[in-house]
Design a protein around this motif. Structure first.
Motif, short mmCIF file in Angstrom:
data_model
loop_
_atom_site.label_atom_id
_atom_site.label_comp_id
_atom_site.label_asym_id
_atom_site.label_seq_id
_atom_site.Cartn_x
_atom_site.Cartn_y
_atom_site.Cartn_z
N VAL A 73 -62.79 10.96 7.09
CA VAL A 73 -61.62 11.08 7.97
C VAL A 73 -62.11 11.05 9.40
N ILE A 74 -61.47 10.24 10.24
CA ILE A 74 -61.75 10.25 11.68
C ILE A 74 -60.55 10.88 12.37
N ASP B 26 -63.99 11.23 -3.04
CA ASP B 26 -64.68 12.39 -2.48
C ASP B 26 -64.67 12.29 -0.94
N VAL B 27 -63.90 13.18 -0.30
CA VAL B 27 -63.88 13.20 1.17
C VAL B 27 -65.14 13.92 1.63
N VAL B 28 -66.09 13.15 2.13
CA VAL B 28 -67.42 13.70 2.44
C VAL B 28 -67.54 14.24 3.85
N ALA B 29 -66.61 13.86 4.75
CA ALA B 29 -66.73 14.35 6.13
C ALA B 29 -65.45 14.09 6.91
N THR B 30 -65.21 14.96 7.90
CA THR B 30 -64.22 14.69 8.94
C THR B 30 -64.97 14.70 10.26
N VAL B 31 -64.90 13.60 11.00
CA VAL B 31 -65.56 13.51 12.30
C VAL B 31 -64.49 13.38 13.38
N GLU B 32 -64.84 13.74 14.60
CA GLU B 32 -63.87 13.76 15.70
C GLU B 32 -64.22 12.71 16.75
N SER B 33 -63.22 11.95 17.15
CA SER B 33 -63.40 10.99 18.24
C SER B 33 -63.12 11.63 19.60
N ARG B 34 -62.58 12.85 19.58
CA ARG B 34 -62.11 13.54 20.79
C ARG B 34 -61.14 12.66 21.58
N GLU B 35 -60.34 11.92 20.83
CA GLU B 35 -59.32 11.05 21.41
C GLU B 35 -59.91 9.96 22.31
N ARG C 1 -70.23 3.50 12.35
CA ARG C 1 -71.59 3.03 12.04
C ARG C 1 -72.46 4.17 11.50
N ASP C 2 -72.34 5.35 12.13
CA ASP C 2 -73.12 6.50 11.68
C ASP C 2 -72.74 6.88 10.25
N ALA C 3 -71.44 6.81 9.94
CA ALA C 3 -70.97 7.17 8.60
C ALA C 3 -71.47 6.18 7.56
N ILE C 4 -71.46 4.90 7.91
CA ILE C 4 -71.94 3.87 6.97
C ILE C 4 -73.44 4.04 6.71
N ALA C 5 -74.18 4.41 7.76
CA ALA C 5 -75.62 4.63 7.60
C ALA C 5 -75.89 5.84 6.71
N LYS C 6 -75.06 6.87 6.85
CA LYS C 6 -75.26 8.10 6.07
C LYS C 6 -74.70 7.97 4.66
N TYR C 7 -73.60 7.21 4.53
CA TYR C 7 -72.95 7.04 3.23
C TYR C 7 -72.83 5.53 2.94
N PRO C 8 -73.90 4.90 2.50
CA PRO C 8 -73.91 3.44 2.33
C PRO C 8 -72.89 2.92 1.32
N GLU C 9 -72.41 3.79 0.44
CA GLU C 9 -71.40 3.37 -0.53
C GLU C 9 -69.99 3.79 -0.11
N LEU C 10 -69.80 3.98 1.17
CA LEU C 10 -68.50 4.42 1.69
C LEU C 10 -67.38 3.48 1.25
N ARG C 11 -66.32 4.06 0.67
CA ARG C 11 -65.23 3.25 0.14
C ARG C 11 -63.94 3.33 0.96
N GLY C 12 -63.79 4.41 1.77
CA GLY C 12 -62.52 4.54 2.48
C GLY C 12 -62.65 5.28 3.79
N ILE C 13 -61.82 4.87 4.77
CA ILE C 13 -61.76 5.55 6.07
C ILE C 13 -60.29 5.81 6.40
N VAL D 118 -63.32 1.09 14.71
CA VAL D 118 -63.62 1.17 13.27
C VAL D 118 -63.77 -0.24 12.70
N ALA D 119 -62.84 -1.13 13.06
CA ALA D 119 -62.87 -2.50 12.57
C ALA D 119 -64.14 -3.23 13.01
N SER D 120 -64.56 -3.02 14.26
CA SER D 120 -65.77 -3.67 14.75
C SER D 120 -66.99 -3.26 13.94
N ALA D 121 -67.07 -1.97 13.61
CA ALA D 121 -68.20 -1.48 12.82
C ALA D 121 -68.17 -2.05 11.41
#
Length: 345
Positions: free
Chosen positions: A193-194, A222-231, A241-253, A263-266
């Protein structure tokens, strides 16, 4: 039989508990009357059906302080919100209302509280989009004791505010969870979750409800993390990019705030647009293009334009100006996917 006597200004004064001169000043728009007495006079005059266009009565200008994030620094949601307030200013012109928009200088609690207090100094009412923090809630609470306050988009329920206008954010989170679970499928996978700021009650409610639906109905997700963009829309590419590096099998955002383009650019850069489900908020030119390209899967829209107009109408209702539209304070949620995008006019 005698004809029914026509109500007089004296009758209005008696019903409102004020002097004859006070009623005359209100009905002739000469000012010098407190807001509370003005509202009482207008209410009594309408009840007694005084023969004048009371919904168009020339009373003093009503100054509404609107405090929110700057469209330049945040999401297109705030640009649509500002446009809505501009429309409200024009639509309610006969009710003599002035919408004065003030933007937060930054999102630090002391700064937010200071801007809120400053904006209220020459106002008769306030509409505020702010997050929950003791300093912010305390500032709004002090203002709410002397004027009506409407919270917009994200509520401050313990602030003494008069009303909340916006979507049911828990409902929005549940819808996002349902969509995510169905799109990811039986095999499930890791989801992040962002959020913008989890101190925004609306963001916290969306996040919690999203997790609840996945946990209950789609346990393979499995919701593995909530990160903040601080708007900060620019930060979402790095966070993704950091999430993909940490969770290479990431299926959903689930991006419940700003920065869909980041998000789309990454996802494009890492060639993961087909493997990763992306659900976001607000139908904008950017999210529309991402839906058409197949990068985004669904967008939840809440019509900020309508929310702005409705919030101003609530303030006018408090001061007995205008005719109530009867529209609900809770605005509906629309779900858009590639195949049901509205036509751009």
């Amino acid at each position: 039989m005698t004809a029914r006597r026509k109500p007089t200004i004296g009758d209005v004064a008696k019903a409102a508990g004020v002097s004859y001169a006070t009623v005359e000043r209100v009905l002739n728009g000469r000012g010098g009357v407190s807001r509370a007495k003005e509202a009482s006079v207008l209410e009594a005059a309408r009840t007694l059906k005084i023969d004048r266009a009371l919904h168009e009565v020339s009373v003093r200008w009503l100054r509404i302080a609107i405090v929110t994030q700057s469209p330049a620094a945040a999401s297109p949601y705030y640009a649509a919100l500002q446009h809505g307030f501009e429309l409200a200013q024009k639509s309610f012109e006969t009710n003599r209302v002035l919408c004065a928009v003030t933007f937060f200088e930054d999102l630090e609690p002391h700064s937010v509280a200071r801007v809120i207090e400053r904006a209220a100094q020459k106002a008769d009412a306030m509409i505020v989009v702010a997050y929950e923090h003791p300093l912010v809630v305390d500032a709004v609470s002090r203002i709410a004791k002397r004027m009506p306050v409407v919270t917009l988009a994200s509520d401050l329920p313990d602030s003494g505010r008069m009303a909340y206008v916006g979507i049911d954010n828990r409902c929005a989170g549940r819808i996002a969870g349902e969509l995510m679970g169905r799109f990811v499928g039986r095999e499930g996978g890791q989801v992040i979750v962002i959020a913008g700021l989890r101190t925004y009650l609306g963001h916290e409610e969306r996040d919690g409800a999203f997790r609840s639906v996945l946990r209950r109905r789609f346990p393979a997700c499995d919701v593995v993390a909530t990160v903040e963009s601080r708007e900060d829309a620019r930060s979402t590419e790095r966070l993704t990019r950091d999430a993909i590096a940490k969770y290479p099998e990431l299926r959903g955002i689930y991006n419940l705030s700003v920065g869909d383009e980041g998000v789309a650019s990454a996802l494009k850069a890492t060639k993961r647009t087909q493997q990763t489900v992306l659900v976001g908020h607000e139908l904008t030119a950017v999210s529309r293009a991402l839906l058409i390209d197949g990068v985004m899967d669904a967008v939840l829209d809440q019509s900020p334009f309508v929310e702005a107009v409705r919030a101003v109408e609530v303030i006018l209702g408090y001061y007995k100006r205008g005719t109530p539209s009867g529209l609900p304070l809770q605005t509906p949620i629309s779900i858009y996917m590639r195949e049901n995008l509205p036509v751009v006019l």
